[in-house]
Design a protein around this motif. Structure first.
Motif, PDB file in Angstrom:
ATOM      1  N   TYR A  51      -1.112  -8.883  -2.372  1.00 29.80           N
ATOM      2  CA  TYR A  51      -2.133  -7.992  -2.928  1.00 29.80           C
ATOM      3  C   TYR A  51      -1.517  -6.607  -3.054  1.00 29.80           C
ATOM      4  CZ  TYR A  51      -4.983 -11.968  -1.894  1.00 29.80           C
ATOM      5  OH  TYR A  51      -5.472 -13.248  -1.871  1.00 29.80           O
TER       6      TYR A  51
ATOM      7  N   VAL B  72      -5.224   0.666   4.496  1.00 34.33           N
ATOM      8  CA  VAL B  72      -5.950  -0.437   3.874  1.00 34.33           C
ATOM      9  C   VAL B  72      -7.335  -0.499   4.508  1.00 34.33           C
ATOM     10  CG1 VAL B  72      -6.077  -2.936   3.577  1.00 34.33           C
ATOM     11  CG2 VAL B  72      -3.864  -1.777   3.459  1.00 34.33           C
TER      12      VAL B  72
ATOM     13  N   MET C 178       0.835  -1.204   0.000  1.00 40.42           N
ATOM     14  CA  MET C 178       0.000   0.000   0.000  1.00 40.42           C
ATOM     15  C   MET C 178       0.871   1.255   0.000  1.00 40.42           C
ATOM     16  SD  MET C 178      -2.967   1.373  -0.036  1.00 40.42           S
ATOM     17  CE  MET C 178      -3.999  -0.088   0.085  1.00 40.42           C
TER      18      MET C 178
ATOM     19  N   GLU D 228      -2.029  -2.602  -4.181  1.00 39.35           N
ATOM     20  CA  GLU D 228      -2.942  -1.500  -4.495  1.00 39.35           C
ATOM     21  C   GLU D 228      -2.661  -1.080  -5.938  1.00 39.35           C
ATOM     22  OE1 GLU D 228      -5.927   1.354  -4.119  1.00 39.35           O
ATOM     23  OE2 GLU D 228      -5.481  -0.359  -2.828  1.00 39.35           O
ATOM     24  N   GLU D 229      -3.676  -1.169  -6.768  1.00 39.73           N
ATOM     25  CA  GLU D 229      -3.553  -0.975  -8.210  1.00 39.73           C
ATOM     26  C   GLU D 229      -2.877   0.334  -8.609  1.00 39.73           C
ATOM     27  OE1 GLU D 229      -6.901  -0.694 -11.550  1.00 39.73           O
ATOM     28  OE2 GLU D 229      -7.006  -2.563 -10.403  1.00 39.73           O
ATOM     29  N   THR D 230      -3.148   1.418  -7.893  1.00 39.71           N
ATOM     30  CA  THR D 230      -2.621   2.740  -8.267  1.00 39.71           C
ATOM     31  C   THR D 230      -1.102   2.834  -8.094  1.00 39.71           C
ATOM     32  OG1 THR D 230      -3.204   3.554  -6.073  1.00 39.71           O
ATOM     33  CG2 THR D 230      -4.779   3.982  -7.851  1.00 39.71           C
TER      34      THR D 230
ATOM     35  N   GLN E 164      -8.193  -2.639  -5.143  1.00 41.37           N
ATOM     36  CA  GLN E 164      -8.476  -1.217  -4.905  1.00 41.37           C
ATOM     37  C   GLN E 164      -9.095  -1.121  -3.524  1.00 41.37           C
ATOM     38  OE1 GLN E 164     -10.965  -0.207  -8.273  1.00 41.37           O
ATOM     39  NE2 GLN E 164      -9.204   0.462  -9.453  1.00 41.37           N
TER      40      GLN E 164
ATOM     41  N   LEU F 201     -11.081  -5.080   1.643  1.00 41.45           N
ATOM     42  CA  LEU F 201     -10.192  -6.175   1.249  1.00 41.45           C
ATOM     43  C   LEU F 201     -10.861  -7.518   1.519  1.00 41.45           C
ATOM     44  CD1 LEU F 201      -7.498  -7.130   0.121  1.00 41.45           C
ATOM     45  CD2 LEU F 201      -6.531  -6.922   2.426  1.00 41.45           C
TER      46      LEU F 201
ATOM     47  N   GLY G 136      -7.385   0.942  -0.954  1.00 38.41           N
ATOM     48  CA  GLY G 136      -6.737   2.040  -0.257  1.00 38.41           C
ATOM     49  C   GLY G 136      -7.712   3.146   0.086  1.00 38.41           C
TER      50      GLY G 136
END
Length: 163
Positions: free
Chosen positions: A119, A74, A68, A121-123, A158, A79, A160
């Protein structure tokens, strides 16, 4: 850290070098409970680019790794929903140490003692460069976030929320 200074040799660094990752090394004075706010200030980089490695567990005590942004938290509720489990909670420090093989504050997602799902965080993938723990307190490595994808094959999430 000057080029003459050798970085500490950690399991994380061995793993990254084995995969031929292009890295920059960043040593700084570790501050107990200083977190990413302290490390980003010490290094002069945005806290958003400093990535936290969090060891969490589901209701069955099965561990997982969450990566993250330093300036975000998170949402464990989101999640858990994403993973289809009842709950996700941070591991107690001694449990996290046992799973990862690292000391909390120096936890890296690379070269962990126990293989755990990761896992991301996509960004984080939108950043040009990230700074992530190199396996020791006060030691971060800089790299492309695409290397995290290549080596760890994380599941993108996603979850965050503003920190």
């Amino acid at each position: 850290m000057s080029q003459d200074t050798k970085p500490p040799m950690t399991l994380a660094l061995r793993e990254l070098e084995k995969h031929g990752v292009e890295l920059t090394y960043h040593l700084f004075a570790y501050l107990e409970k200083g977190g990413t706010a302290h490390s980003s200030k010490e290094m002069g980089v945005p806290e958003h680019a400093v990535i936290k490695t969090l060891i969490m567990e589901n209701e069955n005590k099965e561990p997982l790794v969450v990566l993250m942004h330093g300036d975000m938290q998170v949402s464990t509720k989101n999640l858990a929903r994403t993973l289809g489990v009842k709950s996700i909670n941070p591991c107690k420090p001694e449990v996290a140490d046992r799973h990862s093989g690292y000391q909390v504050g120096g936890t890296s997602p690379f070269g962990t003692k126990k293989k755990m799902p990761v896992y991301l965080e996509e960004t984080i993938l939108q950043l040009d460069k990230i700074y992530i723990n190199g396996g020791k307190r006060g030691f971060l490595v800089g790299m492309s976030p695409k290397e995290v994808l290549r080596i760890l094959s994380p599941t993108l999430v996603q979850v965050g929320i503003p920190g």
